[in-house]
Design a protein around this motif. Structure first.
Motif, PDB file in Angstrom:
ATOM      1  N   TRP A   1       9.156 -92.458  92.623  1.00 17.25           N
ATOM      2  CA  TRP A   1       9.339 -91.502  91.539  1.00 17.25           C
ATOM      3  C   TRP A   1       8.944 -90.118  92.031  1.00 17.25           C
ATOM      4  CZ3 TRP A   1       6.239 -95.746  91.649  1.00 17.25           C
ATOM      5  CH2 TRP A   1       4.876 -95.518  91.893  1.00 17.25           C
ATOM      6  N   GLU A   2       9.376 -89.124  91.298  1.00 22.02           N
ATOM      7  CA  GLU A   2       9.081 -87.747  91.666  1.00 22.02           C
ATOM      8  C   GLU A   2       7.842 -87.266  90.919  1.00 22.02           C
ATOM      9  OE1 GLU A   2      10.622 -85.994  93.911  1.00 22.02           O
ATOM     10  OE2 GLU A   2      12.254 -87.414  94.326  1.00 22.02           O
ATOM     11  N   GLY A   3       6.822 -86.808  91.663  1.00 19.60           N
ATOM     12  CA  GLY A   3       5.604 -86.314  91.038  1.00 19.60           C
ATOM     13  C   GLY A   3       4.520 -87.367  90.963  1.00 19.60           C
ATOM     14  N   LYS A   4       3.430 -87.017  90.295  1.00 21.54           N
ATOM     15  CA  LYS A   4       2.304 -87.938  90.139  1.00 21.54           C
ATOM     16  C   LYS A   4       2.555 -88.919  89.010  1.00 21.54           C
ATOM     17  CE  LYS A   4      -1.330 -84.879  91.915  1.00 21.54           C
ATOM     18  NZ  LYS A   4      -2.648 -84.243  91.618  1.00 21.54           N
ATOM     19  N   LEU A   5       2.229 -90.178  89.278  1.00 20.00           N
ATOM     20  CA  LEU A   5       2.451 -91.231  88.286  1.00 20.00           C
ATOM     21  C   LEU A   5       1.696 -90.932  86.995  1.00 20.00           C
ATOM     22  CD1 LEU A   5       3.605 -93.970  87.478  1.00 20.00           C
ATOM     23  CD2 LEU A   5       1.662 -95.059  88.632  1.00 20.00           C
ATOM     24  N   VAL A   6       0.445 -90.502  87.098  1.00 19.20           N
ATOM     25  CA  VAL A   6      -0.362 -90.254  85.902  1.00 19.20           C
ATOM     26  C   VAL A   6       0.245 -89.144  85.042  1.00 19.20           C
ATOM     27  CG1 VAL A   6      -1.892 -88.612  87.079  1.00 19.20           C
ATOM     28  CG2 VAL A   6      -2.691 -89.830  85.051  1.00 19.20           C
ATOM     29  N   SER A   7       0.815 -88.115  85.688  1.00 22.15           N
ATOM     30  CA  SER A   7       1.415 -87.001  84.942  1.00 22.15           C
ATOM     31  C   SER A   7       2.662 -87.449  84.190  1.00 22.15           C
ATOM     32  CB  SER A   7       1.765 -85.853  85.898  1.00 22.15           C
ATOM     33  OG  SER A   7       0.602 -85.353  86.543  1.00 22.15           O
ATOM     34  N   ILE A   8       3.421 -88.335  84.800  1.00 26.12           N
ATOM     35  CA  ILE A   8       4.634 -88.845  84.146  1.00 26.12           C
ATOM     36  C   ILE A   8       4.274 -89.730  82.963  1.00 26.12           C
ATOM     37  CG2 ILE A   8       6.712 -90.253  84.461  1.00 26.12           C
ATOM     38  CD1 ILE A   8       6.681 -89.415  87.421  1.00 26.12           C
ATOM     39  N   LEU A   9       3.303 -90.621  83.175  1.00 25.38           N
ATOM     40  CA  LEU A   9       2.919 -91.552  82.110  1.00 25.38           C
ATOM     41  C   LEU A   9       2.298 -90.831  80.918  1.00 25.38           C
ATOM     42  CD1 LEU A   9       1.457 -94.562  84.151  1.00 25.38           C
ATOM     43  CD2 LEU A   9       3.761 -94.247  83.233  1.00 25.38           C
ATOM     44  N   GLU A  10       1.668 -89.701  81.161  1.00 25.29           N
ATOM     45  CA  GLU A  10       1.087 -88.933  80.061  1.00 25.29           C
ATOM     46  C   GLU A  10       2.153 -88.427  79.093  1.00 25.29           C
ATOM     47  OE1 GLU A  10      -1.139 -85.961  82.124  1.00 25.29           O
ATOM     48  OE2 GLU A  10      -3.028 -87.101  82.019  1.00 25.29           O
ATOM     49  N   ARG A  11       3.394 -88.376  79.569  1.00 25.96           N
ATOM     50  CA  ARG A  11       4.497 -87.900  78.729  1.00 25.96           C
ATOM     51  C   ARG A  11       5.334 -89.044  78.162  1.00 25.96           C
ATOM     52  NH1 ARG A  11       4.700 -84.222  83.143  1.00 25.96           N
ATOM     53  NH2 ARG A  11       6.515 -85.291  84.034  1.00 25.96           N
ATOM     54  N   CYS A  12       4.904 -90.281  78.415  1.00 31.99           N
ATOM     55  CA  CYS A  12       5.615 -91.450  77.871  1.00 31.99           C
ATOM     56  C   CYS A  12       5.092 -91.743  76.470  1.00 31.99           C
ATOM     57  CB  CYS A  12       5.414 -92.669  78.775  1.00 31.99           C
ATOM     58  SG  CYS A  12       6.139 -92.502  80.428  1.00 31.99           S
ATOM     59  N   ASP A  13       5.961 -91.660  75.481  1.00 30.39           N
ATOM     60  CA  ASP A  13       5.528 -91.832  74.092  1.00 30.39           C
ATOM     61  C   ASP A  13       4.987 -93.224  73.797  1.00 30.39           C
ATOM     62  OD1 ASP A  13       6.286 -89.231  73.556  1.00 30.39           O
ATOM     63  OD2 ASP A  13       8.296 -89.788  72.859  1.00 30.39           O
ATOM     64  N   GLN A  14       5.491 -94.247  74.493  1.00 24.72           N
ATOM     65  CA  GLN A  14       5.110 -95.620  74.184  1.00 24.72           C
ATOM     66  C   GLN A  14       3.935 -96.117  75.003  1.00 24.72           C
ATOM     67  OE1 GLN A  14       7.764 -94.554  75.848  1.00 24.72           O
ATOM     68  NE2 GLN A  14       8.743 -96.140  77.100  1.00 24.72           N
ATOM     69  N   ILE A  15       3.340 -95.230  75.807  1.00 24.50           N
ATOM     70  CA  ILE A  15       2.270 -95.639  76.717  1.00 24.50           C
ATOM     71  C   ILE A  15       1.031 -94.773  76.491  1.00 24.50           C
ATOM     72  CG2 ILE A  15       1.572 -95.739  79.155  1.00 24.50           C
ATOM     73  CD1 ILE A  15       4.517 -96.355  79.791  1.00 24.50           C
TER      74      ILE A  15
ATOM     75  N   MET B   1      14.244 -97.395  95.534  1.00 26.91           N
ATOM     76  CA  MET B   1      14.974 -96.873  94.375  1.00 26.91           C
ATOM     77  C   MET B   1      14.101 -95.867  93.631  1.00 26.91           C
ATOM     78  SD  MET B   1      16.506 -98.934  91.092  1.00 26.91           S
ATOM     79  CE  MET B   1      17.261 -98.046  89.728  1.00 26.91           C
ATOM     80  N   THR B   2      14.629 -94.648  93.483  1.00 26.82           N
ATOM     81  CA  THR B   2      13.882 -93.611  92.785  1.00 26.82           C
ATOM     82  C   THR B   2      14.219 -93.631  91.299  1.00 26.82           C
ATOM     83  OG1 THR B   2      13.890 -92.194  94.766  1.00 26.82           O
ATOM     84  CG2 THR B   2      13.398 -91.153  92.641  1.00 26.82           C
ATOM     85  N   LEU B   3      13.201 -93.764  90.476  1.00 24.25           N
ATOM     86  CA  LEU B   3      13.387 -93.846  89.030  1.00 24.25           C
ATOM     87  C   LEU B   3      13.233 -92.475  88.385  1.00 24.25           C
ATOM     88  CD1 LEU B   3      11.192 -97.000  88.246  1.00 24.25           C
ATOM     89  CD2 LEU B   3      13.684 -96.922  88.462  1.00 24.25           C
ATOM     90  N   SER B   4      14.033 -92.254  87.341  1.00 23.70           N
ATOM     91  CA  SER B   4      13.839 -91.063  86.529  1.00 23.70           C
ATOM     92  C   SER B   4      12.580 -91.271  85.692  1.00 23.70           C
ATOM     93  CB  SER B   4      15.048 -90.834  85.622  1.00 23.70           C
ATOM     94  OG  SER B   4      15.139 -91.895  84.667  1.00 23.70           O
ATOM     95  N   ASN B   5      12.088 -90.203  85.091  1.00 22.91           N
ATOM     96  CA  ASN B   5      10.880 -90.344  84.275  1.00 22.91           C
ATOM     97  C   ASN B   5      11.082 -91.332  83.135  1.00 22.91           C
ATOM     98  OD1 ASN B   5       9.817 -88.457  85.957  1.00 22.91           O
ATOM     99  ND2 ASN B   5       9.594 -86.846  84.409  1.00 22.91           N
ATOM    100  N   ALA B   6      12.273 -91.283  82.503  1.00 28.12           N
ATOM    101  CA  ALA B   6      12.555 -92.192  81.389  1.00 28.12           C
ATOM    102  C   ALA B   6      12.614 -93.638  81.863  1.00 28.12           C
ATOM    103  CB  ALA B   6      13.866 -91.798  80.709  1.00 28.12           C
TER     104      ALA B   6
END
Length: 225
Positions: free
Chosen positions: A40-54, A1-6
């Motif tokens: 997920w699409e892209g690098k995990l670290v790059s996505i998490l850097e844009r997560c406000d709660q993380i 299952m592919t997750l969106s960034n959100a």
């Protein structure tokens, strides 16, 4: 299952809520997510850097080592990284030098260290040679259990490292030159000195009588330069 960034951010927040210590290594997080069937699409670290709660806390010494934690635990995670940094740096220094900043002495006595092929400390009323450098009481803390560095808590490790760093700076000493890795390379090139000699030189003089080296180990050390 592919997750969106959100959705990925939400899933990571759920995973963090399950962590009793409040954080998880990025590498472990990625493995856990994949084992759960997520992609997920892209690098995990790059996505998490844009997560406000993380929050992502990067180790300044080991760039691959990244802690992931809820944003509200950011300071706690930074302290976790800082504590390990201090413990690592103390462990890399010669044990005799660290002990010199914590060992107890009688009134009227002082602690002196000699830096060279080996690092040694000596307890005396005055220096016995020009090569000895005194560690004044302002830098020493005899309440710390330096014989077991792992027993130092975060604040103690940072405080001890800070004292050693300030002392070194005041005496124009580069602590990097005392790092055990750097010293081991230098010792490998020292002619005519075997492993047993280097071991004995590294042990503080007042502790040598307490050390027993089995004959077979001593023989083995004598054969290795």
């Amino acid at each position: 299952m592919t997750l969106s960034n959100a959705d990925l951010c939400q899933e990571v927040s759920k995973t963090l809520a399950e962590q009793t210590r409040g954080w998880i290594f990025l590498s472990s997080l990625g493995l856990r997510l994949r084992q759960s069937g997520y992609t997920w699409e892209g690098k995990l670290v790059s996505i998490l850097e844009r997560c406000d709660q993380i929050a992502l806390i990067k180790d300044p010494l080991v760039k691959e080592r990244i802690l992931v934690c809820p944003i509200e635990n950011k300071e706690k995670c930074e302290a976790q990284i800082g504590s390990k940094d201090a413990h690592r740096e103390l462990a890399a220094l010669p044990r005799a030098l660290v002990l010199a900043f914590t060992i107890q002495v009688q009134q009227g006595q002082h602690v002196f260290v000699t830096l060279g092929d080996s690092v040694r400390y000596e307890i005396a009323q005055s220096a016995s040679s020009d090569q000895q450098i005194m560690i004044s009481d302002e830098y020493r803390d005899t309440s710390l259990p330096a014989y077991k560095l792992t027993e130092l808590n975060s604040d103690q490790a940072k405080s001890l490292l800070n004292s050693i760093t300030r002392w070194a700076k005041s005496n124009s000493i580069n602590l990097e030159d005392l790092n055990w890795k750097s010293r081991s390379l230098q010792k490998q090139s020292a002619p005519g000195q075997n492993a047993l000699s280097r071991l004995l030189l590294a042990i503080p003089r007042d502790l040598r009588s307490q050390i027993n080296i089995p004959a077979d180990i001593a023989e083995l050390l004598l054969k290795h330069l």
